[in-house]
Motif scaffolding. Structure first.
Motif, short mmCIF file in Angstrom:
data_model
loop_
_atom_site.label_atom_id
_atom_site.label_comp_id
_atom_site.label_asym_id
_atom_site.label_seq_id
_atom_site.Cartn_x
_atom_site.Cartn_y
_atom_site.Cartn_z
N GLY A 75 42.40 46.67 45.08
CA GLY A 75 41.39 47.66 45.46
C GLY A 75 39.97 47.15 45.31
O GLY A 75 39.07 47.59 46.02
N THR A 76 39.74 46.22 44.36
CA THR A 76 38.39 45.67 44.17
C THR A 76 38.43 44.16 44.32
O THR A 76 37.85 43.42 43.53
CB THR A 76 37.84 46.03 42.78
OG1 THR A 76 38.75 45.55 41.77
CG2 THR A 76 37.69 47.53 42.64
N TRP A 77 39.15 43.68 45.30
CA TRP A 77 39.31 42.23 45.53
C TRP A 77 37.96 41.60 45.81
O TRP A 77 37.13 42.14 46.55
CB TRP A 77 40.26 42.02 46.71
CG TRP A 77 40.88 40.68 46.76
CD1 TRP A 77 42.07 40.30 46.22
CD2 TRP A 77 40.37 39.52 47.43
NE1 TRP A 77 42.33 38.99 46.50
CE2 TRP A 77 41.30 38.48 47.23
CE3 TRP A 77 39.20 39.26 48.15
CZ2 TRP A 77 41.11 37.21 47.74
CZ3 TRP A 77 39.01 37.99 48.65
CH2 TRP A 77 39.95 36.98 48.45
N ASN A 78 37.72 40.43 45.21
CA ASN A 78 36.45 39.72 45.42
C ASN A 78 36.72 38.23 45.53
O ASN A 78 37.76 37.72 45.10
CB ASN A 78 35.47 40.01 44.28
CG ASN A 78 35.97 39.52 42.94
OD1 ASN A 78 35.74 38.39 42.56
ND2 ASN A 78 36.68 40.40 42.21
N TYR A 79 35.76 37.50 46.08
CA TYR A 79 35.96 36.08 46.36
C TYR A 79 35.74 35.20 45.14
O TYR A 79 36.06 34.01 45.19
CB TYR A 79 35.01 35.61 47.48
CG TYR A 79 35.50 35.99 48.85
CD1 TYR A 79 36.53 35.29 49.45
CD2 TYR A 79 34.94 37.06 49.53
CE1 TYR A 79 37.00 35.64 50.70
CE2 TYR A 79 35.39 37.43 50.79
CZ TYR A 79 36.42 36.71 51.37
OH TYR A 79 36.88 37.06 52.60
N GLU A 80 35.21 35.73 44.07
CA GLU A 80 34.95 34.91 42.89
C GLU A 80 36.11 34.93 41.90
O GLU A 80 36.59 33.88 41.48
CB GLU A 80 33.68 35.38 42.18
CG GLU A 80 33.32 34.50 40.98
CD GLU A 80 31.98 34.86 40.37
OE1 GLU A 80 31.55 34.18 39.45
OE2 GLU A 80 31.37 35.86 40.83
N ARG A 81 36.60 36.14 41.56
CA ARG A 81 37.70 36.24 40.60
C ARG A 81 38.89 36.98 41.17
O ARG A 81 39.77 37.43 40.45
CB ARG A 81 37.22 36.90 39.31
CG ARG A 81 36.12 36.09 38.62
CD ARG A 81 35.80 36.60 37.25
NE ARG A 81 34.76 35.81 36.61
CZ ARG A 81 34.34 35.98 35.36
NH1 ARG A 81 34.87 36.94 34.62
NH2 ARG A 81 33.41 35.22 34.85
N MET A 82 38.91 37.12 42.49
CA MET A 82 40.04 37.63 43.25
C MET A 82 40.46 39.04 42.79
O MET A 82 39.77 39.99 43.04
CB MET A 82 41.22 36.65 43.19
CG MET A 82 40.88 35.26 43.67
SD MET A 82 40.36 35.24 45.40
CE MET A 82 39.98 33.51 45.64
#
Length: 356
Positions: A75-82
Motif C-alpha cells: 500500500g505504501t510501496w516506494n523506490y527506496e525501501r520498497m
C-alpha cells in the motif's frame, strides 16, 4: 534510687554502621565497617528489554490483526525501501501488545522500517518468524536488531523466487482460464468464481504460512545459543543469492550498440529484397535464407557491435557486474535513490553518444 554506674546508653549510627556504648565512667565505641559492592553491567542497547512480569505472548486475535494488515503490504510501496511501510504497518498490533513503553515501541517500529521486498503472498512466513522473534525479545531473550533484520533479508530473497511461478504463472492463469471459459458462455459466475476463489486461496495461504512461520520462529529462538538461527540465516542467504544470480540475466539487460566493425557480406549470404520472386515463393525464399544465415541476412552489411564481442566472451557478464556493483554501493550505505538517478543518467548519456 538509680545506680549511675550500672546505667548504660546505647546509640546506633545508621549512617556509618557504628555502635556507641555510653556509661557514666566508660565510653566504648565500636565501629562496624561496611563494604559496598558496585556492580557495573554493560548491555547492548539493541537488546535491552526488561520484563519482570509474566511472560508476554501474542494471542490469536493480535496475530489475525497482523495478517489482515499484511494484505496492504504494498500500500505504501516506494523506490527506496520498497515494502517497508506496509511491513511496519502490519507489525503495529504486535508491537503495541509486546511493548508497553513508548520508547520501546518507537525503537521496534523504526527497526521494521528497514528495506524489505519480496512477493506479497509468500511474505507471510517471514512475518510469522519475525513475530516469534519479537515475542522472545520482549520476554528478555538477547535478540538484537541485526538478527531480526538478518532473518528477514535472508528469507525474502528465496521466497520471492518461489512466489512468482506458483501464484502469477500457475494458480492465477488456471483460475483465469476457468473464469474466462464460463464468462464466454454467458455465465455470470465466471468473474465471480475467479475473484472469490483467488482471494480465498490467497488469504488462506497467507494465514496458514504466517502461523507456520510463527511456530517455526519459536523453535528457532529456543536454540539461539546452538547457532540454529545463524545456520538458517546462512542457508537462506546462499539460496537467495543463487536465485538472484539466476534471475540477473532475465531482469537486468545491458546492450552496447557501439559498432566495432562493418563489412560487406557475400552476395549469397543476404536477402536481395528487390530480386525476390513475387508472392509466396519470395516469402519462402526469404524465410529459408533467414533460417540458414540468421539475422545477418537482413542487410548486405554485417555489423559487429561491442555487445556481440562481449556475448562471445561471456554472455551476461555486464548485467552481472552491474548487479554486483549496485550491491556494493548499497552495502556502503549509498542511497537507492542516488543509484537509480545515476543509472538514469548513465543510460541517457550512453544513448546520446550511441554507446548504449
Amino acid at each position: 534510687m538509680t545506680d549511675n554506674k550500672d546505667s548504660k546508653t546505647y546509640e546506633a549510627n545508621a549512617d556509618n554502621g557504628s555502635v556507641v556504648e555510653t556509661s557514666d565512667n566508660v565510653e566504648v565505641k565500636e565501629t562496624v565497617n561496611t563494604t559496598e559492592a558496585e556492580v557495573v553491567t554493560t548491555e547492548n542497547p539493541d537488546t535491552e528489554v526488561k520484563n519482570d512480569g509474566p511472560r508476554v505472548e501474542l494471542p490469536l486475535s493480535v496475530r489475525k490483526k497482523v495478517c489482515n494488515r499484511h494484505q496492504f503490504l504494498q500500500g505504501t510501496w516506494n523506490y527506496e525501501r520498497m515494502q517497508n511501510g506496509g511491513w511496519a504497518y502490519s507489525m503495529i498490533p504486535a508491537i503495541k501488545h509486546l511493548y508497553k513503553d513508548k520508547d520501546q515501541q518507537s525503537k521496534a517500529l523504526k527497526r521494521h522500517l528497514e528495506f524489505y521486498n519480496t512477493h506479497p503472498y509468500v511474505s507471510s512466513p517471514v512475518l510469522g518468524v519475525t513475530l516469534a522473534m519479537e515475542e522472545e525479545r520482549a520476554n528478555g531473550t538477547p535478540i538484537d536488531d541485526a538478527a531480526i533484520n538478518g532473518v528477514k533479508v535472508g528469507m525474502m530473497g528465496p521466497l520471492a523466487g518461489v512466489g512468482d511461478p506458483v501464484f502469477w504463472f500457475t494458480i492465477r492463469p488456471i483460475l483465469g482460464a476457468l473464469g474466462a471459459s464460463l464468462a464466454l458462455s454467458g455465465n455470470i459466475l465466471g468473474p465471480i468464481i475467479f475473484f472469490v476463489a483467488w482471494n480465498l486461496i490467497r488469504y488462506i495461504f497467507e494465514w496458514k504460512t504466517q502461523e507456520f512461520g510463527y511456530k517455526a520462529g519459536n523453535e528457532i529462538t529456543k536454540d539461539l545459543s546452538g547457532g540454529l538461527l545463524g545456520r538458517i540465516t546462512l542457508m537462506a542467504s546462499i539460496l537467495g543469492m543463487f536465485i538472484i544470480g539466476a534471475l540477473v540475466q532475465r531482469w537486468v539487460n545491458v546492450n552496447f550498440i557501439a559498432e566495432i566493425t562493418r563489412i560487406q557480406q557475400q552476395p549469397e549470404t543476404f536477402i536481395h529484397w528487390s530480386e525476390l520472386p513475387a508472392g509466396a515463393e519470395g516469402i519462402k525464399h526469404a524465410l529459408e535464407m533467414y533460417a540458414t544465415y540468421g539475422a545477418d541476412t537482413l542487410s548486405p552489411e554485417k555489423v559487429t557491435t561491442l555487445q556481440d564481442n562481449l556475448d562471445i566472451l561471456l554472455p551476461g557478464l555486464i548485467p552481472l557486474l552491474l548487479t554486483l556493483g549496485v550491491s556494493k554501493l548499497l552495502k556502503k550505505d549509498v542511497s537507492p535513490i542516488t543509484i537509480i538517478l545515476a543509472l538514469f543518467a548513465i543510460g541517457i548519456i550512453g544513448r546520446y553518444f550511441h554507446i548504449l
